[in-house]
Enzyme design. Sequence first.
Site, PDB file in Angstrom:
ATOM      1  N   ASP A   1     -19.329  65.163 -10.454  1.00 34.50           N
ATOM      2  CA  ASP A   1     -19.867  65.171  -9.091  1.00 34.50           C
ATOM      3  C   ASP A   1     -19.094  66.062  -8.125  1.00 34.50           C
ATOM      4  OD1 ASP A   1     -17.592  63.641  -9.195  1.00 34.50           O
ATOM      5  OD2 ASP A   1     -18.341  62.032  -7.936  1.00 34.50           O
TER       6      ASP A   1
ATOM      7  N   ASP B   1     -12.607  63.824  -6.644  1.00 34.81           N
ATOM      8  CA  ASP B   1     -12.567  64.128  -5.206  1.00 34.81           C
ATOM      9  C   ASP B   1     -11.497  63.345  -4.452  1.00 34.81           C
ATOM     10  OD1 ASP B   1     -14.006  61.829  -5.563  1.00 34.81           O
ATOM     11  OD2 ASP B   1     -15.573  62.321  -4.127  1.00 34.81           O
TER      12      ASP B   1
ATOM     13  N   ARG C   1     -20.274  56.535 -10.612  1.00 32.72           N
ATOM     14  CA  ARG C   1     -20.010  56.118  -9.218  1.00 32.72           C
ATOM     15  C   ARG C   1     -21.273  56.308  -8.395  1.00 32.72           C
ATOM     16  NH1 ARG C   1     -15.159  54.730  -7.069  1.00 32.72           N
ATOM     17  NH2 ARG C   1     -13.978  55.732  -8.687  1.00 32.72           N
TER      18      ARG C   1
ATOM     19  N   ASP D   1     -17.681  61.954 -14.006  1.00 36.12           N
ATOM     20  CA  ASP D   1     -18.869  61.861 -13.144  1.00 36.12           C
ATOM     21  C   ASP D   1     -19.584  63.189 -12.899  1.00 36.12           C
ATOM     22  OD1 ASP D   1     -18.116  59.221 -12.954  1.00 36.12           O
ATOM     23  OD2 ASP D   1     -17.198  59.424 -10.975  1.00 36.12           O
TER      24      ASP D   1
ATOM     25  N   ARG E   1      -4.836  54.966  -9.089  1.00 36.33           N
ATOM     26  CA  ARG E   1      -5.444  55.251  -7.778  1.00 36.33           C
ATOM     27  C   ARG E   1      -4.455  54.687  -6.762  1.00 36.33           C
ATOM     28  NH1 ARG E   1     -10.746  56.476  -9.390  1.00 36.33           N
ATOM     29  NH2 ARG E   1     -11.587  55.173 -11.068  1.00 36.33           N
TER      30      ARG E   1
ATOM     31  N   GLY F   1      -9.701  58.083 -12.032  1.00 36.23           N
ATOM     32  CA  GLY F   1     -10.195  57.624 -13.345  1.00 36.23           C
ATOM     33  C   GLY F   1      -9.864  58.656 -14.419  1.00 36.23           C
TER      34      GLY F   1
ATOM     35  N   THR G   1     -13.063  64.526 -14.160  1.00 37.56           N
ATOM     36  CA  THR G   1     -13.752  63.236 -13.954  1.00 37.56           C
ATOM     37  C   THR G   1     -15.007  63.232 -14.817  1.00 37.56           C
ATOM     38  OG1 THR G   1     -15.137  61.954 -12.427  1.00 37.56           O
ATOM     39  CG2 THR G   1     -14.712  64.220 -11.792  1.00 37.56           C
TER      40      THR G   1
HETATM   41  O1  F6P Z   1     -14.820  58.186 -11.409  1.00 40.14           O
HETATM   42  C1  F6P Z   1     -14.838  57.780 -12.731  1.00 40.14           C
HETATM   43  C2  F6P Z   1     -15.339  56.368 -12.853  1.00 40.14           C
HETATM   44  O2  F6P Z   1     -15.360  56.023 -14.222  1.00 40.14           O
HETATM   45  C3  F6P Z   1     -16.704  56.096 -12.205  1.00 40.14           C
HETATM   46  O3  F6P Z   1     -17.770  56.546 -12.998  1.00 40.14           O
HETATM   47  C4  F6P Z   1     -16.642  54.611 -12.024  1.00 40.14           C
HETATM   48  O4  F6P Z   1     -17.483  54.190 -10.968  1.00 40.14           O
HETATM   49  C5  F6P Z   1     -15.182  54.364 -11.672  1.00 40.14           C
HETATM   50  O5  F6P Z   1     -14.468  55.478 -12.196  1.00 40.14           O
HETATM   51  C6  F6P Z   1     -14.621  53.088 -12.230  1.00 40.14           C
HETATM   52  O6  F6P Z   1     -13.320  52.971 -11.777  1.00 40.14           O
HETATM   53  P1  F6P Z   1     -12.278  51.898 -12.325  1.00 40.14           P
HETATM   54  O7  F6P Z   1     -11.862  52.319 -13.706  1.00 40.14           O
HETATM   55  O8  F6P Z   1     -11.152  51.969 -11.353  1.00 40.14           O
HETATM   56  O9  F6P Z   1     -12.981  50.595 -12.366  1.00 40.14           O
END
Ligand code: F6P
Length: 326
Positions: free
Chosen positions: A133, A106, A175, A131, A75, A14, A129
């Site tokens: 985390d 991660d 997340r 998050d 991803r 992300g 990120t």
């Molecule tokens: O890891 C960053 C994040 O924005 C999380 O907070 C969220 O759950 C996820 O990515 C959303 O991913 P995507 O943009 O692939 O829907």
Amino acid sequence: MAKIKKIAVLTSGGDAPGMNAAVRAVVRAAIYHKLEVIGIEHGYEGMIKGELFKLESKDMRNIIQRGGTILRSARSKEFKTEEGRKKAFENLQKNNIDAVVVIGGDGTFRGAGIFSQDYDIPFVGIPGTIDNDMFGTDFTIGFDTALNTVVEAIDKIKDTASSHDRTFFIEVMGRDAGFIALHAGIATGAEAILIPELEGQIDHLRKFLDAAKAADKSSNIILVAEGNKIGGAQEVVNQLNGDYDDLGIRVNVLGHMQRGGSPTAFDRYLASRLGVAAVEAILDNQRSIMVGYSNHEVVHVPFNKTIKGHRNINKELLEVADILMI
Ligand code: F6P
């Protein structure tokens, strides 16, 4: 060990505000140390497909303040396969890449860790990120900006919540971690915060809503971390079975706007420091480590620790939130 002459940089997972500032710092630090730099587009996906191009200092002009990532992100499912990683290695070899800087979360570091078990190319990671985390760093690039975005949005929602005597359930990202929710909850004076790290939250919430009703409290902000054990904000409301509908319940999912926008000064500062540190770590023959930020210092944390370690929510913060919610 062969002398490092050429490195590559990519962003993966992300996107997060401040990734561009990190790319800029990596490129400029590399050039400062007389290294050549290659940018890889779309993270590991681009490494597999051969989306590699030369980066120069001038390409880094005017990007420190831009959100998103000029290198694009993805991803990659293919990088999880041996075949995908083999293709990626061949592209790195073909382009004479001696080391790679990966900027991401991660999942990104897990991929880098697996890759460097099979292939002899050093990888160094920078935590990026929203998050926050990642184990081993106090802050990840993008968290501060996302937090400020969330706070600004909630302040606006509070205006309309109080005008209409409503209770808003606001869902934020993270997340399976509750850092955005907890920090934003404290910063906006939210009435309740539901995070994945805590059990029994629905009972707690019911007690709070009963008290709010009894006290004739006209508007409330309930922050819900997307990964909490009950589900998103709508699921939480569903579990209340309509018992509190007289509080004028509304649900608001903030969504991907949390990942956009110009990075805050802190995220730019952090990205700049970690970008330089990543290049210096490579020159120092480090491999399979993340450059993190702990107690105001740059630290080196092995990838396997950042992946396996779980970053705990600070108990003192939970206490602060509880004390201020009365
Ligand atoms: O890891 C960053 C994040 O924005 C999380 O907070 C969220 O759950 C996820 O990515 C959303 O991913 P995507 O943009 O692939 O829907």
